[in-house]
Scaffold this motif. Structure first.
Motif, PDB file in Angstrom:
ATOM      1  N   VAL A 238       0.982  -1.562  -0.129  1.00 49.84           N
ATOM      2  CA  VAL A 238      -0.064   0.211  -0.005  1.00 49.84           C
ATOM      3  C   VAL A 238       0.685   1.461  -0.245  1.00 49.84           C
ATOM      4  O   VAL A 238       1.130   1.875   1.176  1.00 49.84           O
ATOM      5  CB  VAL A 238      -1.714  -0.181   1.067  1.00 49.84           C
ATOM      6  N   ALA A 271      -5.005  -4.704   4.265  1.00 50.19           N
ATOM      7  CA  ALA A 271      -5.216  -4.514   3.024  1.00 50.19           C
ATOM      8  C   ALA A 271      -6.056  -2.733   3.392  1.00 50.19           C
ATOM      9  O   ALA A 271      -5.291  -1.356   3.614  1.00 50.19           O
ATOM     10  CB  ALA A 271      -5.651  -4.725   1.863  1.00 50.19           C
ATOM     11  N   GLU A 272      -7.217  -3.052   3.744  1.00 47.06           N
ATOM     12  CA  GLU A 272      -7.691  -1.446   3.684  1.00 47.06           C
ATOM     13  C   GLU A 272      -7.314  -0.797   5.098  1.00 47.06           C
ATOM     14  O   GLU A 272      -7.167   0.172   5.122  1.00 47.06           O
ATOM     15  CB  GLU A 272      -9.214  -1.952   3.966  1.00 47.06           C
ATOM     16  N   ARG A 275      -3.986   1.394   5.069  1.00 43.62           N
ATOM     17  CA  ARG A 275      -4.748   1.680   3.748  1.00 43.62           C
ATOM     18  C   ARG A 275      -5.042   3.558   4.664  1.00 43.62           C
ATOM     19  O   ARG A 275      -4.490   4.099   4.697  1.00 43.62           O
ATOM     20  CB  ARG A 275      -5.308   2.354   2.357  1.00 43.62           C
TER      21      ARG A 275
END
Length: 309
Positions: A238, A271-272, A275
């Motif tokens: 990311v 993953a989010e 971020r």
């Protein structure tokens, strides 16, 4: 809302700003001097709380003005301080942050009461650990207390997040065995694994070596470039948000605190969560001082809205 408990350090930071680092034997004038709350543990707890987590802190301060100041930093940010012990055996931890005009920093620490945190101090918070979604720790307090805390968390199905900083080559196997997520930067990754992190291929190699040590989930932060994550065999990178950095002191701590506030205990949104944590860090580095720079969830969301509009 996640419930997060942080076991860690509290330091009063003295920030010394100058144009460049002096050469040996050279004297240079300061461009500025300021004092702020710090300590990796306290930074991470404040970041978690400001990002929306119900946060409790386990740590120790001295019976001094600095200790009162640090407790106030926690409570003013909504962190529960009931497990912060006051000791008259040492002074509250202090740090001196040397910051040049390019925002590079070098840090000197006197651990003080941080080095007196014991397994018994952790035992006092056993119930709050058991009720938490995550227990977060670093290496600015004694390993014995961290191992005990992680074992308590593991037995209660509370997930554990280890920030192996400051870097060390001697991480006990019993600690790694009860660590669910490890979050080193590139330097700490090399110290732990011997892998020099330069690109995504080396991040994959380093993460696999960390998994081989017993930790299933890995995040490797690489400063202004972003962060790499691995969950089982899944992985990704990311990118960081491009901003003008003023002071990078609390960037990694902000990342971890924000991460713990939004990460699901099954790590399915890793993953989010990375971020959002990158976004939080990008806001922190644009201000001076560790804790004064840590953003709230509203500030993180507003920055995201500006980017997506």
């Amino acid at each position: 809302m996640n419930k997060v408990t942080v076991l860690g350090s509290l330091n009063v930071d003295t920030i010394l700003r100058f144009k460049r680092f002096p050469k040996p034997g050279e004297t240079l004038p300061l461009a500025g001097k300021s004092v702020a709350g710090g300590g990796k543990g306290a930074n991470q707890a404040i970041a978690a709380s400001r990002a929306g987590a119900e946060t409790t802190f386990i740590g120790k301060v001295g019976q001094d003005r600095e200790g009162n100041f640090m407790v106030r930093q926690l409570t003013d940010s909504g962190v529960d301080d009931q497990y912060v012990q006051h000791s008259n055996a040492a002074n509250t931890g202090t740090a001196f942050i040397l910051l040049d005009q390019s925002s590079e920093n070098r840090i000197l620490i006197d651990g003080g009461t941080n080095q007196q945190v014991t397994p018994a101090d952790v035992d006092a918070a056993k119930q709050v650990i058991a009720a938490s979604d995550f227990l977060v720790a670093q290496f600015e307090t004694p390993l014995a207390a961290t191992i005990h805390g992680f074992e308590l968390a593991h037995a209660a199905n509370c997930r554990t997040i280890l920030n192996p900083a400051p870097a060390t080559t001697a991480v006990p196997a019993e600690l790694l065995a009860v660590t669910d997520l490890i979050v080193p930067n590139e330097t700490e990754t090399e110290t732990l694994t011997g892998v020099h992190v330069t690109d995504e291929a080396s991040m994959v190699e380093g993460a696999h070596k960390l998994q081989a040590l017993g930790v299933a989930n890995v995040i490797i932060t690489v400063g202004s470039k972003g962060a790499f994550w691995m969950r089982g065999q899944e992985h990704g990178f990311v990118p960081a948000y491009r901003v003008r950095a003023v002071d990078t002191t609390a960037a990694g701590d902000t990342f971890i605190g924000a991460l713990s506030s939004v990460l699901k205990p099954d790590f399915s949104n890793l993953a989010e969560a990375v971020r959002l944590s990158n976004r939080a860090s990008s806001l922190a580095v644009q201000k001076l001082g560790a804790q004064p720079s840590i953003p709230t969830y509203a500030e993180i969301a507003a920055a995201d809205q500006v980017t997506t509009d």
